[in-house]
Structure formats: C-alpha cells, structure tokens
Design a protein around this motif. Structure first.
Motif, PDB file in Angstrom:
ATOM      1  N   PRO A   1      12.018   1.245   2.029  1.00 40.66           N
ATOM      2  CA  PRO A   1      10.997   0.746   1.113  1.00 40.66           C
ATOM      3  C   PRO A   1      11.579  -0.297   0.162  1.00 40.66           C
ATOM      4  CG  PRO A   1      10.863   3.117   1.286  1.00 40.66           C
ATOM      5  CD  PRO A   1      12.114   2.698   2.008  1.00 40.66           C
ATOM      6  N   GLY A   2      10.887  -1.397   0.037  1.00 42.30           N
ATOM      7  CA  GLY A   2      11.315  -2.467  -0.848  1.00 42.30           C
ATOM      8  C   GLY A   2      12.097  -3.549  -0.130  1.00 42.30           C
ATOM      9  N   ASP A   3      12.919  -3.174   0.873  1.00 43.81           N
ATOM     10  CA  ASP A   3      13.682  -4.176   1.619  1.00 43.81           C
ATOM     11  C   ASP A   3      12.758  -5.086   2.426  1.00 43.81           C
ATOM     12  OD1 ASP A   3      16.052  -3.240   0.621  1.00 43.81           O
ATOM     13  OD2 ASP A   3      16.675  -2.219   2.466  1.00 43.81           O
ATOM     14  N   ASP A   4      11.554  -4.582   2.727  1.00 40.39           N
ATOM     15  CA  ASP A   4      10.583  -5.375   3.479  1.00 40.39           C
ATOM     16  C   ASP A   4       9.797  -6.327   2.577  1.00 40.39           C
ATOM     17  OD1 ASP A   4       9.043  -3.548   2.089  1.00 40.39           O
ATOM     18  OD2 ASP A   4       8.120  -2.664   3.856  1.00 40.39           O
ATOM     19  N   GLY A   5      10.179  -6.420   1.298  1.00 44.35           N
ATOM     20  CA  GLY A   5       9.469  -7.289   0.363  1.00 44.35           C
ATOM     21  C   GLY A   5       8.161  -6.680  -0.109  1.00 44.35           C
TER      22      GLY A   5
ATOM     23  N   TRP B   1       0.823  -1.198   0.000  1.00 45.22           N
ATOM     24  CA  TRP B   1       0.000   0.000   0.000  1.00 45.22           C
ATOM     25  C   TRP B   1       0.859   1.249   0.000  1.00 45.22           C
ATOM     26  CZ3 TRP B   1       0.441   3.393   4.035  1.00 45.22           C
ATOM     27  CH2 TRP B   1       1.004   2.921   5.208  1.00 45.22           C
ATOM     28  N   GLY B   2       0.426   2.215  -0.765  1.00 45.94           N
ATOM     29  CA  GLY B   2       1.117   3.496  -0.815  1.00 45.94           C
ATOM     30  C   GLY B   2       2.402   3.470  -1.613  1.00 45.94           C
ATOM     31  N   GLN B   3       2.853   2.324  -2.072  1.00 48.52           N
ATOM     32  CA  GLN B   3       4.073   2.237  -2.864  1.00 48.52           C
ATOM     33  C   GLN B   3       3.676   1.985  -4.319  1.00 48.52           C
ATOM     34  OE1 GLN B   3       7.066   2.761  -1.641  1.00 48.52           O
ATOM     35  NE2 GLN B   3       6.326   2.923   0.444  1.00 48.52           N
ATOM     36  N   MET B   4       3.956   2.922  -5.186  1.00 49.36           N
ATOM     37  CA  MET B   4       3.644   2.757  -6.607  1.00 49.36           C
ATOM     38  C   MET B   4       4.780   2.005  -7.259  1.00 49.36           C
ATOM     39  SD  MET B   4       1.591   3.322  -9.090  1.00 49.36           S
ATOM     40  CE  MET B   4       0.592   4.778  -8.961  1.00 49.36           C
ATOM     41  N   TYR B   5       4.466   0.978  -7.987  1.00 53.37           N
ATOM     42  CA  TYR B   5       5.503   0.273  -8.720  1.00 53.37           C
ATOM     43  C   TYR B   5       4.963  -0.117 -10.099  1.00 53.37           C
ATOM     44  CZ  TYR B   5       3.419  -4.266  -7.505  1.00 53.37           C
ATOM     45  OH  TYR B   5       2.586  -5.329  -7.373  1.00 53.37           O
ATOM     46  N   TRP B   6       5.828  -0.480 -10.980  1.00 51.34           N
ATOM     47  CA  TRP B   6       5.466  -0.711 -12.380  1.00 51.34           C
ATOM     48  C   TRP B   6       5.605  -2.172 -12.761  1.00 51.34           C
ATOM     49  CZ3 TRP B   6       2.928   3.156 -14.322  1.00 51.34           C
ATOM     50  CH2 TRP B   6       3.108   4.402 -13.754  1.00 51.34           C
ATOM     51  N   GLY B   7       5.151  -3.072 -11.915  1.00 56.60           N
ATOM     52  CA  GLY B   7       5.102  -4.470 -12.264  1.00 56.60           C
ATOM     53  C   GLY B   7       6.384  -5.244 -12.004  1.00 56.60           C
ATOM     54  N   THR B   8       7.480  -4.601 -11.591  1.00 61.55           N
ATOM     55  CA  THR B   8       8.727  -5.333 -11.375  1.00 61.55           C
ATOM     56  C   THR B   8       8.984  -5.583  -9.898  1.00 61.55           C
ATOM     57  OG1 THR B   8       9.963  -3.273 -11.323  1.00 61.55           O
ATOM     58  CG2 THR B   8       9.809  -4.406 -13.443  1.00 61.55           C
ATOM     59  N   ASN B   9       8.300  -4.905  -9.010  1.00 66.29           N
ATOM     60  CA  ASN B   9       8.517  -5.068  -7.569  1.00 66.29           C
ATOM     61  C   ASN B   9       7.368  -5.857  -6.955  1.00 66.29           C
ATOM     62  OD1 ASN B   9      10.764  -3.488  -7.846  1.00 66.29           O
ATOM     63  ND2 ASN B   9       9.733  -1.617  -7.257  1.00 66.29           N
ATOM     64  N   THR B  10       7.332  -7.137  -7.202  1.00 69.09           N
ATOM     65  CA  THR B  10       6.255  -7.947  -6.638  1.00 69.09           C
ATOM     66  C   THR B  10       6.501  -8.177  -5.161  1.00 69.09           C
ATOM     67  OG1 THR B  10       7.448  -9.947  -7.252  1.00 69.09           O
ATOM     68  CG2 THR B  10       5.807  -9.128  -8.821  1.00 69.09           C
ATOM     69  N   GLU B  11       5.446  -8.514  -4.434  1.00 76.54           N
ATOM     70  CA  GLU B  11       5.564  -8.769  -3.001  1.00 76.54           C
ATOM     71  C   GLU B  11       6.320 -10.070  -2.763  1.00 76.54           C
ATOM     72  OE1 GLU B  11       1.919  -7.186  -0.594  1.00 76.54           O
ATOM     73  OE2 GLU B  11       1.215  -8.315  -2.332  1.00 76.54           O
ATOM     74  N   SER B  12       7.106 -10.089  -1.684  1.00 79.34           N
ATOM     75  CA  SER B  12       7.868 -11.284  -1.328  1.00 79.34           C
ATOM     76  C   SER B  12       8.178 -11.233   0.163  1.00 79.34           C
ATOM     77  CB  SER B  12       9.174 -11.335  -2.124  1.00 79.34           C
ATOM     78  OG  SER B  12      10.041 -10.298  -1.694  1.00 79.34           O
ATOM     79  N   ALA B  13       8.869 -12.246   0.639  1.00 80.91           N
ATOM     80  CA  ALA B  13       9.416 -12.186   1.994  1.00 80.91           C
ATOM     81  C   ALA B  13      10.421 -11.033   2.022  1.00 80.91           C
ATOM     82  CB  ALA B  13      10.096 -13.510   2.327  1.00 80.91           C
ATOM     83  N   PRO B  14      10.736 -10.497   3.197  1.00 86.51           N
ATOM     84  CA  PRO B  14      11.726  -9.415   3.254  1.00 86.51           C
ATOM     85  C   PRO B  14      13.028  -9.836   2.572  1.00 86.51           C
ATOM     86  CG  PRO B  14      10.664  -9.689   5.384  1.00 86.51           C
ATOM     87  CD  PRO B  14      10.219 -10.832   4.528  1.00 86.51           C
ATOM     88  N   VAL B  15      13.590  -8.945   1.779  1.00 83.72           N
ATOM     89  CA  VAL B  15      14.787  -9.281   0.994  1.00 83.72           C
ATOM     90  C   VAL B  15      16.092  -8.886   1.682  1.00 83.72           C
ATOM     91  CG1 VAL B  15      13.567  -9.225  -1.208  1.00 83.72           C
ATOM     92  CG2 VAL B  15      14.619  -7.137  -0.338  1.00 83.72           C
ATOM     93  N   ALA B  16      16.007  -8.124   2.752  1.00 86.09           N
ATOM     94  CA  ALA B  16      17.205  -7.690   3.487  1.00 86.09           C
ATOM     95  C   ALA B  16      17.054  -8.071   4.960  1.00 86.09           C
ATOM     96  CB  ALA B  16      17.385  -6.178   3.364  1.00 86.09           C
ATOM     97  N   PRO B  17      18.169  -8.362   5.628  1.00 84.08           N
ATOM     98  CA  PRO B  17      18.081  -8.648   7.070  1.00 84.08           C
ATOM     99  C   PRO B  17      17.720  -7.383   7.838  1.00 84.08           C
ATOM    100  CG  PRO B  17      20.374  -8.603   6.364  1.00 84.08           C
ATOM    101  CD  PRO B  17      19.546  -8.454   5.134  1.00 84.08           C
TER     102      PRO B  17
END
Length: 158
Positions: free
Chosen positions: A70-74, A32-48
């Motif tokens: 933003p984004g590091d949280d998946g 929510w609130g994060q605009m993306y263009w189809g390349t940033n799909t949701e996932s498990a967190p990507v950073a420790p």
C-alpha cells in the motif's frame, strides 16, 4: 453561558477542520479503501515493481510481477505493466504476467519492468540476466532407432 457557547462553537469548528482532511477514497478508484490524512496524495507509482520470476518458454520469456505494498502504487490502482528485454520492442500487459514472444534464442537478456497507473509510470526495475537457450534441431531418438533397426541383418539390441 456565553463562554460555554464559544467553547462549544470552537470545538465544532476544530472538529470540522480535522474531519475535512480525512479521505477514504471512492470504491474501485484511486485510493479506495485506504484512509489517509491529507499527506498521501495520489501519484504515479513511487516504487519499481518487484519481479517475482522470469521463466523461459522456447522463444518466449514470461515475467511475473509481485504485488505492490500500500502506498508504493501511488495510492492509485495499477492498470498495466510495461516490459522490455534486450533491445526488443516493449510489451504492455494489463495482467501481472507479461509474455514477451519471439525472442532470438541462444542469447542473454536483461529485462526492465515498469508499473502504470492513471497518473504515470513507476521507476524502472531491472532483472538479473536471463539466458534463453535454443532448442536442438536433431532427429528424434525414436526415429533414429527405428531406422537403425530396419537394417538387414538386424543389429543386436533391436
């Protein structure tokens, strides 16, 4: 005129194709609130998670975790954190402050922390070594002085 209609139709179709790949998300869910263009799909967190601090409080360790970029949280809301120090049992907290209670004192610990969202676990972050020092088991100085000064004759300085 026919050519103008074809160009207009092609523009409408291409605008639909571009607009359909943009997703803003749903309030308070996922990205929510994060605009993306189809390349940033949701996932498990990507950073420790970043360990902001670890404090000792008698037999407890209090771990504070910093905010995610933003984004590091998946692109999904972090729901909880998991921490483990030494070989002690894992503790899960819905807060960014994790309290690990009842640890043996006079020991050194390394803690690992992971963030959790609806899609899984983050990579593990490892803390520096933390020493949990024991407390003194001696008598209180006020009690010692009172006992000392109750002697007859009174010692000097009482």
């Amino acid at each position: 005129m026919i050519m103008a209609r074809i160009v207009k139709s092609l523009l409408a179709v291409s605008c639909l194709a571009v607009a359909s790949s943009a997703t803003a998300g749903t309030w308070n869910q996922g990205n929510w609130g994060q605009m993306y263009w189809g390349t940033n799909t949701e996932s498990a967190p990507v950073a420790p998670p970043q360990i902001a601090s670890i404090e000792a409080d008698l037999g407890d360790l209090i771990i504070t975790v910093g905010d995610y970029s933003p984004g590091d949280d998946g692109w999904s809301t972090i729901t909880s954190y998991s921490a483990q120090c030494g070989g002690e049992p894992e503790v899960v907290s819905s807060s960014s402050t994790i309290r690990i209670e009842g640890l043996p004192q006079d020991a050194s610990y390394q803690c690992i922390v992971q963030a959790i969202n609806a899609l899984g676990l983050s990579p593990t972050s490892l803390s520096d070594t933390v020493v949990l020092e024991g407390t003194s088991t001696g008598l209180n100085i006020v009690i010692l002085r009172a006992a000392y000064c109750m002697q007859t004759p009174k010692p000097s300085g009482c």
